[in-house]
Design a protein around this motif. Structure first.
Motif, PDB file in Angstrom:
ATOM      1  N   PHE A  15      -2.260   8.786 -21.394  1.00  0.00           N
ATOM      2  CA  PHE A  15      -3.038   9.618 -20.492  1.00  0.00           C
ATOM      3  C   PHE A  15      -4.057  10.428 -21.277  1.00  0.00           C
ATOM      4  O   PHE A  15      -3.715  11.138 -22.223  1.00  0.00           O
ATOM      5  CB  PHE A  15      -2.107  10.544 -19.713  1.00  0.00           C
ATOM      6  N   ASP A  16      -5.315  10.329 -20.876  1.00  0.00           N
ATOM      7  CA  ASP A  16      -6.407  11.045 -21.524  1.00  0.00           C
ATOM      8  C   ASP A  16      -6.743  12.267 -20.672  1.00  0.00           C
ATOM      9  O   ASP A  16      -7.410  12.157 -19.640  1.00  0.00           O
ATOM     10  CB  ASP A  16      -7.624  10.126 -21.675  1.00  0.00           C
ATOM     11  N   LEU A  17      -6.274  13.440 -21.083  1.00  0.00           N
ATOM     12  CA  LEU A  17      -6.467  14.658 -20.299  1.00  0.00           C
ATOM     13  C   LEU A  17      -7.943  15.027 -20.202  1.00  0.00           C
ATOM     14  O   LEU A  17      -8.436  15.375 -19.116  1.00  0.00           O
ATOM     15  CB  LEU A  17      -5.677  15.812 -20.923  1.00  0.00           C
ATOM     16  N   LEU A  18      -8.660  14.938 -21.313  1.00  0.00           N
ATOM     17  CA  LEU A  18     -10.073  15.302 -21.304  1.00  0.00           C
ATOM     18  C   LEU A  18     -10.867  14.365 -20.405  1.00  0.00           C
ATOM     19  O   LEU A  18     -11.727  14.806 -19.630  1.00  0.00           O
ATOM     20  CB  LEU A  18     -10.630  15.284 -22.727  1.00  0.00           C
ATOM     21  N   GLY A  19     -10.572  13.065 -20.492  1.00  0.00           N
ATOM     22  CA  GLY A  19     -11.254  12.112 -19.629  1.00  0.00           C
ATOM     23  C   GLY A  19     -10.920  12.327 -18.169  1.00  0.00           C
ATOM     24  O   GLY A  19     -11.782  12.163 -17.284  1.00  0.00           O
ATOM     25  N   PHE A  20      -9.675  12.721 -17.893  1.00  0.00           N
ATOM     26  CA  PHE A  20      -9.264  12.981 -16.519  1.00  0.00           C
ATOM     27  C   PHE A  20     -10.003  14.182 -15.940  1.00  0.00           C
ATOM     28  O   PHE A  20     -10.456  14.167 -14.796  1.00  0.00           O
ATOM     29  CB  PHE A  20      -7.752  13.216 -16.477  1.00  0.00           C
ATOM     30  N   VAL A  21     -10.134  15.247 -16.734  1.00  0.00           N
ATOM     31  CA  VAL A  21     -10.812  16.452 -16.264  1.00  0.00           C
ATOM     32  C   VAL A  21     -12.298  16.179 -16.008  1.00  0.00           C
ATOM     33  O   VAL A  21     -12.900  16.764 -15.098  1.00  0.00           O
ATOM     34  CB  VAL A  21     -10.628  17.592 -17.284  1.00  0.00           C
ATOM     35  N   LYS A  22     -12.892  15.276 -16.788  1.00  0.00           N
ATOM     36  CA  LYS A  22     -14.316  14.981 -16.645  1.00  0.00           C
ATOM     37  C   LYS A  22     -14.622  14.035 -15.492  1.00  0.00           C
ATOM     38  O   LYS A  22     -15.796  13.831 -15.161  1.00  0.00           O
ATOM     39  CB  LYS A  22     -14.850  14.370 -17.951  1.00  0.00           C
ATOM     40  N   GLN A  23     -13.608  13.463 -14.898  1.00  0.00           N
ATOM     41  CA  GLN A  23     -13.859  12.550 -13.780  1.00  0.00           C
ATOM     42  C   GLN A  23     -14.485  13.299 -12.608  1.00  0.00           C
ATOM     43  O   GLN A  23     -14.106  14.438 -12.309  1.00  0.00           O
ATOM     44  CB  GLN A  23     -12.553  11.899 -13.330  1.00  0.00           C
TER      45      GLN A  23
END
Length: 217
Positions: A15-23
């Motif tokens: 799980f990529d937290l930073l990528g998830f937040v940037k979605q």
């Protein structure tokens, strides 16, 4: 099962937290969460006043307690829903079960569509009641305008969330349909020929190589 079904391209992976937040969907959901806080917190803190030294507090929107109660209720439920769907979005990227993904996306789509309509009703109700409010000098006008403005912003946020959910649902249906192959039409798996195979023994041959001679009667 395709890992990208219903928009969960990271299912089964790290799980990529930073990528998830940037979605975009996560950003809009956080904005919806913020708008909900502003609406219900503003009305809860400053929405009830007692003009003319009336001991009973009244709603600042034309003394209509139903308007304040409706806005607070919609805001609180929207706040809780945003938190719940953020958790489900994280879970969506961790599960590889297409049925669970479908249920999450459908729930998001239905709820987002419903809350888009309910926020529209809230905006119209608050704006109408504020326009009919007399002696606005006795009421916190800035708080009232903030509640109305962020109700309008909530309409846009939840409409965008509904659009994103619809896209994820259509993507999932398309990918599942394209990945399914009818077994009757699948020629990629070789099957052994089903023709008749001759017995390993000759017609008149016994095991061990001896020939069988029928008796004469």
């Amino acid at each position: 099962m395709e890992s990208g079904a219903y928009g969960a391209s990271l299912a089964g992976g790290s799980f990529d937290l930073l990528g998830f937040v940037k979605q975009p969907q996560t950003v809009v959901r956080l904005l919806s969460w913020l708008c909900a806080i502003v609406v219900f917190a503003t009305i809860t803190a400053e929405g009830y006043v007692n003009p003319d030294k009336d001991p009973q507090e009244k709603c600042m929107f034309n003394a209509n307690d139903s308007a304040c109660s409706y806005a607070v209720g919609i805001g609180v439920l929207a706040f809780l829903a945003c938190v719940a769907f953020l958790v489900l979005d994280v879970y969506l990227h961790q599960t590889s079960n297409a049925k669970e993904r479908k249920m999450i996306v459908m729930a998001d789509l239905i709820f987002s569509g419903a809350w888009t309509f309910l926020w529209f009703v809230c905006f119209c109700l608050l704006a109408n009641q504020w326009s009919h409010t007399k002696e606005t000098d006795h009421f916190p006008a800035d708080a009232a305008r903030a509640a109305i403005a962020f109700s309008f912003f909530s309409i846009a946020c939840w409409a965008v969330l509904a659009y994103f959910s619809l896209q994820r649902y259509q993507q999932g249906v398309t990918e599942l349909s394209s990945s399914y192959t009818d077994p009757a039409q699948d020629h990629s798996t070789p099957y052994p020929p089903q023709g008749y195979q001759q017995s390993p023994f000759g017609q008149n041959q016994m095991p061990g190589g001896t020939e069988y001679t029928p008796p004469n009667y």
